[in-house]
Write a protein that holds these residues in place. Structure first.
Motif, short mmCIF file in Angstrom:
data_model
loop_
_atom_site.label_atom_id
_atom_site.label_comp_id
_atom_site.label_asym_id
_atom_site.label_seq_id
_atom_site.Cartn_x
_atom_site.Cartn_y
_atom_site.Cartn_z
N UNK A 1 67.82 8.20 25.93
CA UNK A 1 66.38 8.29 25.66
C UNK A 1 65.58 7.65 26.79
N UNK A 2 66.17 6.66 27.45
CA UNK A 2 65.49 5.99 28.56
C UNK A 2 65.62 6.76 29.87
N UNK A 3 66.33 7.91 29.82
CA UNK A 3 66.47 8.82 30.97
C UNK A 3 67.05 8.08 32.18
N UNK B 1 72.30 12.31 24.07
CA UNK B 1 73.09 12.60 25.27
C UNK B 1 72.94 14.06 25.68
N UNK B 2 73.09 14.97 24.72
CA UNK B 2 72.98 16.41 25.04
C UNK B 2 71.57 16.75 25.54
N UNK B 3 70.56 16.21 24.87
CA UNK B 3 69.18 16.54 25.23
C UNK B 3 68.84 16.07 26.64
N UNK B 4 69.48 14.99 27.10
CA UNK B 4 69.12 14.44 28.41
C UNK B 4 70.02 14.93 29.53
N UNK B 5 71.33 14.97 29.30
CA UNK B 5 72.26 15.18 30.42
C UNK B 5 72.89 16.56 30.47
#
Length: 1196
Positions: free
Chosen positions: A691-693, A738-742
């Motif tokens: 979430x912190x990217x 994890x999926x949404x970011x990476x």
């Protein structure tokens, strides 16, 4: 505030305020005066009858107990109450039972108001001495029913013996007419006192009071004091605390001695003090396991010490203000000089040459040992003794005592010593015996005591120490002038705020809040005191989550407290033994980060990263959670100013965060019990870093994280049951983030190769033989973002639907089915709805039927195992999912809600709303009403919408408690009047009416009868109802969950004449069909409960006329010959009642014989004998005899 001695245990509490704490003392006067007068007047009338006597006594006890918290309200009424009762006692015509009852009432008053207040109200003239003494002659010390009488007589005697005349003047001529010599009054009193000092009841306490008043009289002390002390010391020396008798005797002696040395004059007691002290040393009381003996020992020791020392007020003591308000006001008047403080400016003591007796050192030593006792009451008594003794010592010796007390605060000492030391310091400070020169040392140890917490096994000790430390701070606020405490204000205020907000124990938080409030009021030097105490008051600090997450943020807004609060969390709470405290501390750090982000990033964060490598499991767990929360807080701050989180964290910190997972993996710290905590913490870390990217896209770290999530979901069955759900939830949340970011290449498009392998891998895991693995991967599929599901939607829905279906191998996998339903619902919300959209990407016309089939199919899951009705979890999830889906469709594509689907959904939910489990019934009712009242836009095709809205108006149903059967069933049964819902509501009601829970059965039955009463005159509606009832029976034949309960319901309906309208018609179709169904249901059945229920139904059906009655009787006579004796006996009993009830059933000529056969036959006898009697009944009633069917011969 300081008497808590229980070790802290269990998880961190979410305290709910007790009503007794919230309620203010509303009593203003003794309101039961008239009732009490009437009660006391009635005693002569009620004392003869035991029941009336006990009722009166209990009522009086209830009245008095109301005033336990405000006993002073009784004061204006004590005199007339006592006089009323003593009149009964002194009346010569009163029977012994009435006298004992009067004394019992007197004791109840004494218990509430206290004997000291009550003593002075007793008649205490010379004329009362002899009557009171005479009353003792009829007392039996071993009668345990009348101990209150002896207790009150001893108290009364202790007052009468204070008359200002020599007792010898009461004796007159001691010789009697018969030549015998009467015992002198003084000797009689002493004999009574000595005899009652060794009894086992409460009269022993009163005897000690009597001794203290009697022995210290001028005339008695000269003649009897030495001999009494000699007797008591000999008795004490020859008693052992190893036996019960010894303990009772020692208790009485110690009480008497302590009272004598408390009330006697110093010059009278001093000659005996050394002897008593030596005897006491010989008793070795500190070795006793009896708290009361050790407490009395400390109490006596301090009284001996005070006897050794001259009574004087120490001239060197520190004084703040005067006891007189007028004197204080004069000092505050303009032009007046400040009061002279007798503290460090005083260099000499007025009595420096005063020789301290030798015994004082022994006394002080024993009191210091008492401070370390294992029981709070002993430590408290010792602390008061230290304070009293120090007040009479010269300054140097008193200072030595303070030094000895400070020695208790060593980490070699136990928590008991710390607690006792705190109590002693508070007493010394309160009395002005702790000079300001010692404050620096004292404040240092008190600050340590405020955070004292020592782990012992699965819990910790130290709550009582922290509580007592708050008491010290409270006492200091009252004892010292503000300028004396000014150097310590910052430290004390921060420590109290920290204790009030972050202490695990609610009593300690409240004690710290009270101490802070006292300091704000008395000292006025605490920064932002008023603002803080209005926010962190007694009630606000009761809820621990509120303290950690809300109050702490407000207080940290004042810069004086910000860093100390953060430092305390990092040093003391992140590594706390209680996992809930560690989690709250991490969240608190997240909330406090915006106050000082630079300090957090530069100083706190590096320390937390070091702690993640700690060998201690709790420290490691808390540190990882804190790193996750702080990183996310810094990211949110950076986002607000359009910056990156790496602007706050340097490269070293970022690399350290990246390596946490690998380091734990290399050290094999994901295994075992500690592995559960590590998996949970790292999953939260993964979620927060995603979430912190954090710039980890394409890094091998992401693959490691994915492996951990998959492995955690796969091995959920190895996790302890109490933490399984939490670990599954954090792993699924981590996967989503994890999926949404990476795994995103471009917005809405999957970009990683691992992402494309996820769905096939997870679908394969859905067929795992482990239920928990199915749960985990079902939830994981439901949590996947939309771009990963695109192109795989049909596969995923099919896989999840297979999970929700019951197969022979996974009947008990109710939790997997529940999580599969939740996943389907969540996926529908994620991908959205489009009627004409591609079925592999969105919910559309082609795949909506599959979703409906899965959800509606689970509404009939009634699986049971050793845990009970586990299918209820599945039904609950199905109802919630159906509601969410219907609302989604109504908002986006209402055309997909077809009429037959909506009808089925509403009927299934209505059935659940009429079933027997309160919680699920309430949930179903909420779902039903949500679907009915949803208006943006309304759900289409709801059957009977207008009637439903009139039955369940939006304004009324909001106040209904659907958990309560008394409120739910009267509303639900109204649905029986709507044809569409009747079948399903009847199906649900059958289970409730025939259930086991008394309240559910009673209220559901009452509601059903009310409905039946309303339709009795409408033959058409009753006919429709009966047909539906038979349809329910027919559809659930041999389904024991429904059929047994349905038979019980039918029995109730028949017994209450609900079908009387049908009995007029011969061979009514309802009766004929019901008989057929009953025969089919019990055919070859061995279920005792079912057979008994069917007997009751068959007996109830006899009220129907025609040939069907003969067939019913035949069935009953078949049951009279049943192989089970219990069934034969039950049938005979119910047939007997049936014959009595329905008089037209048997001809008058044979009635007596029929009744005789039914009642006199031993129906549990051998079958041939029973069948003979059964056949006789058949002949009497004109029913064909049942014929035995020969068993087929094998091979014929």
């Amino acid at each position: 505030m300081v008497l808590s001695n229980e070790p802290a245990a269990s998880a961190a509490e979410e305290e709910v305020e007790d009503d007794a704490l919230v309620r203010a003392s509303a009593l203003e006067a003794f309101g039961e005066s008239a009732e009490t007068r009437a009660l006391l007047r009635s005693l002569p009338a009620v004392h003869r009858e035991r029941a009336s006597r006990e009722v009166a006594e209990e009522r009086f006890r209830v009245i008095m107990d109301k005033y336990q918290e405000q006993p002073h309200l009784l004061d204006p009424h004590l005199e007339w109450m006592m006089n009323s009762l003593l009149d009964l006692v002194q009346d010569e015509t009163s029977l012994p039972d009435l006298v004992h009852l009067a004394f019992k009432f007197l004791y109840i008053i004494t218990k509430v108001r206290g004997y000291k207040v009550f003593l002075r109200l007793f008649p205490h003239e010379v004329a009362n001495v002899q009557p009171v003494l005479d009353m003792f002659t009829g007392q039996n010390p071993k009668d345990h029913e009348t101990w209150e009488t002896r207790y009150m007589l001893l108290l009364w005697l202790s007052v009468t013996c204070l008359i200002p005349f020599d007792f010898s003047r009461l004796d007159g001529n001691l010789s009697t007419q018969t030549g015998e010599t009467r015992v002198p009054t003084m000797d009689r009193i002493l004999q009574i006192a000595e005899s009652y000092l060794v009894v086992s009841d409460k009269a022993r306490d009163a005897a000690a009071v009597l001794v203290s008043k009697f022995i210290t009289r001028p005339d008695v002390k000269q003649r009897k004091m030495a001999s009494f002390l000699d007797w008591s010391l000999c008795t004490l020396a020859h008693s052992s605390f190893q036996t019960i008798e010894g303990v009772i005797t020692m208790d009485g002696m110690l009480q008497a001695l302590a009272q004598i040395f408390k009330h006697g004059k110093r010059e009278d007691c001093l000659p005996y003090a050394n002897t008593v002290l030596q005897c006491l040393d010989g008793c070795r009381l500190p070795e006793s396991s009896h708290t009361s003996l050790r407490k009395l020992g400390v109490k006596l020791v301090q009284r001996l010490g005070l006897t050794f020392l001259k009574p004087k007020v120490a001239t060197w003591r520190y004084q703040r203000g005067c006891r007189s308000l007028a004197a204080n006001l004069k000092l505050c008047a303009p032009g007046k000089s400040d009061q002279k403080l007798l503290s460090d400016s005083l260099t000499s003591d007025g009595d420096e040459d005063y020789d301290v007796p030798e015994g004082v050192e022994t006394v002080i030593e024993q009191l210091l040992v008492g401070l370390k006792d294992k029981d709070t009451v002993v430590r408290w008594s010792a602390a008061k003794g230290i304070g009293r003794m120090a007040g009479r010592l010269p300054r140097e010796l008193a200072d030595d005592v303070v030094g000895s007390v400070l020695d208790c605060f060593s980490f070699q000492e136990t928590d008991k010593a710390w607690h006792g030391g705190c109590l002693a310091l508070a007493e010394l400070g309160r009395r002005g015996l702790l000079l300001p020169s010692r404050l620096s040392e004292v404040v240092t140890v008190i600050l340590k005591a405020l955070t004292y917490d020592e782990k012992r096994g699965a819990c910790s000790v130290g709550a009582n120490v922290r509580d007592a430390a708050c008491y010290v701070c409270w006492a200091f606020a009252r004892a010292y002038e503000p300028q004396e405490l000014t150097p310590f204000v910052t430290a004390i205020s921060s420590a109290l705020v920290i204790a009030a907000v972050f202490d695990r124990n609610v009593n300690c938080r409240r004690a710290a809040s009270a101490a802070f409030q006292e300091n704000v009021g008395r000292q006025g030097t605490f920064p932002h005191g008023i603002d803080i105490l209005t926010t962190a008051d007694y009630f606000a600090v009761g809820n621990i989550s509120n303290c950690f997450l809300i109050i702490s943020v407000f207080i940290a807004g004042f810069q004086e407290y910000t860093k100390p609060m953060i430092d305390h969390l990092v040093s003391m709470k992140i590594n706390h033994w209680d996992g809930a405290i560690r989690e709250l501390s991490a969240k608190a750090l997240h909330n406090l980060t915006p106050q000082v982000p630079e300090y957090i990033a530069m100083h706190v964060f590096p320390a937390l990263l070091l702690m993640t490598q700690s060998p201690d499991l709790h420290t490691r767990h808390g540190a990882i959670l804190a790193c996750a929360e702080v990183t996310y807080a810094l990211y949110k701050l950076a986002t607000q100013s359009n910056r990156l989180v790496t602007d706050y964290l340097d490269e070293k910190a970022v690399q350290s965060l990246k390596q946490i997972h690998q380091q734990l993996c290399d050290r094999h710290l994901y295994r075992g019990l500690g592995g559960e905590l590590m998996r949970q913490a790292v999953c939260i870390l993964i979620e927060k870093l995603s979430l912190s990217r954090m710039p980890f896209k394409g890094d091998a770290t992401v693959e490691g994280w994915q492996w951990l999530i998959n492995d955690t979901l796969r091995s959920l069955h190895l996790v302890s049951s109490h933490s399984r759900q939490q670990i599954k939830e954090v792993a699924v949340s981590a996967l989503t983030a994890l999926c949404s970011e990476y795994y995103v290449k471009e917005p809405g498009e999957a970009g990683s190769s691992i992402a494309k392998e996820l769905i096939p891998q997870y679908l394969a895991e859905l067929q795992s033989p482990e239920e928990m693995a199915r749960c985990g991967f079902s939830s994981a599929l439901g949590a996947l973002p939309g771009f990963l599901l695109r192109g795989h939607l049909q596969q995923v829905l099919s896989g999840l639907r297979r999970v929700t279906c019951i197969s022979p191998n996974d009947v008990s996998f109710a939790e997997a089915r529940r999580d599969g339903l939740k996943a389907i619902s969540r996926i529908c919300q994620t991908v959205g709805v489009n009627t004409r959209g591609p079925p592999d990407e969105v919910i559309c016309k082609e795949n909506i039927s599959e979703v409906y089939a899965a959800l509606l199919g689970c509404m009939s899951d009634y699986t049971t195992d050793s845990r009970g009705d586990v299918g209820a979890w599945v039904r609950e999830a199905a109802m919630t999912s159906l509601m969410d889906l219907m609302l989604l469709l109504a908002r986006t594509e209402p055309v997909l809600i077809e009429a037959h689907i909506c009808e089925r959904v509403m009927c299934c939910v209505a059935q659940q709303a009429s079933e027997k489990i309160d919680r699920f019934r309430a949930h179903a009712a909420r779902v039903f009403l949500t679907l009915l009242h949803f208006d943006s836009p309304p759900i289409p095709h709801v059957p009977h919408r207008q009637e439903l809205e009139s039955l369940f108006p939006r304004s009324d149903v909001a106040t209904v408690n659907w958990n309560a059967p008394s409120q739910a069933f009267p509303l639900i049964t109204q649905l029986l009047g709507l044809p569409t819902y009747r079948y399903h509501v009847l199906l649900g009601l059958a289970v409730s009416v025939g259930g086991l829970t008394e309240s559910t059965v009673r209220h559901s039955t009452q509601s059903l009868f009310e409905y039946m009463k309303g339709i009795q005159k409408d033959a058409q509606v009753l006919q429709s109802f009966s047909e539906t009832l038979l349809k329910v029976f027919e559809d659930n034949l041999l389904n024991d969950r429904v059929s047994v309960s349905l038979l019980k319901m039918l029995d109730q309906l028949l017994a209450n004449g609900c079908f009387d309208i049908f009995t007029a018609e011969e061979n009514h179709p309802f009766c004929v069909k019901l008989l057929t169904l009953c025969k089919e249901e019990i055919k070859k059945s061995k279920d005792i409960q079912k057979l008994r229920s069917s007997i009751a139904v068959l007996c109830g059906m006899v009220q129907f006329n025609g040939d069907v009655r003969k067939k019913i009787l035949l069935q009953l006579f078949l049951l009279l010959g049943h192989p089970f004796p219990v069934i034969r006996k039950s049938t005979a009993s119910q047939v007997y009642e049936m014959v009595l009830t329905y008089s037209d059933l048997v001809d008058a000529e044979v009635l007596d014989e029929v009744m005789s056969v039914l009642s006199d036959t031993a129906w549990d006898a051998e079958l041939p004998v029973v069948r003979e009697q059964r056949n006789r009944l058949c002949d009497l009633l004109g029913v064909p005899r049942p014929q035995l069917v020969p068993k087929p011969i094998p091979g014929s």
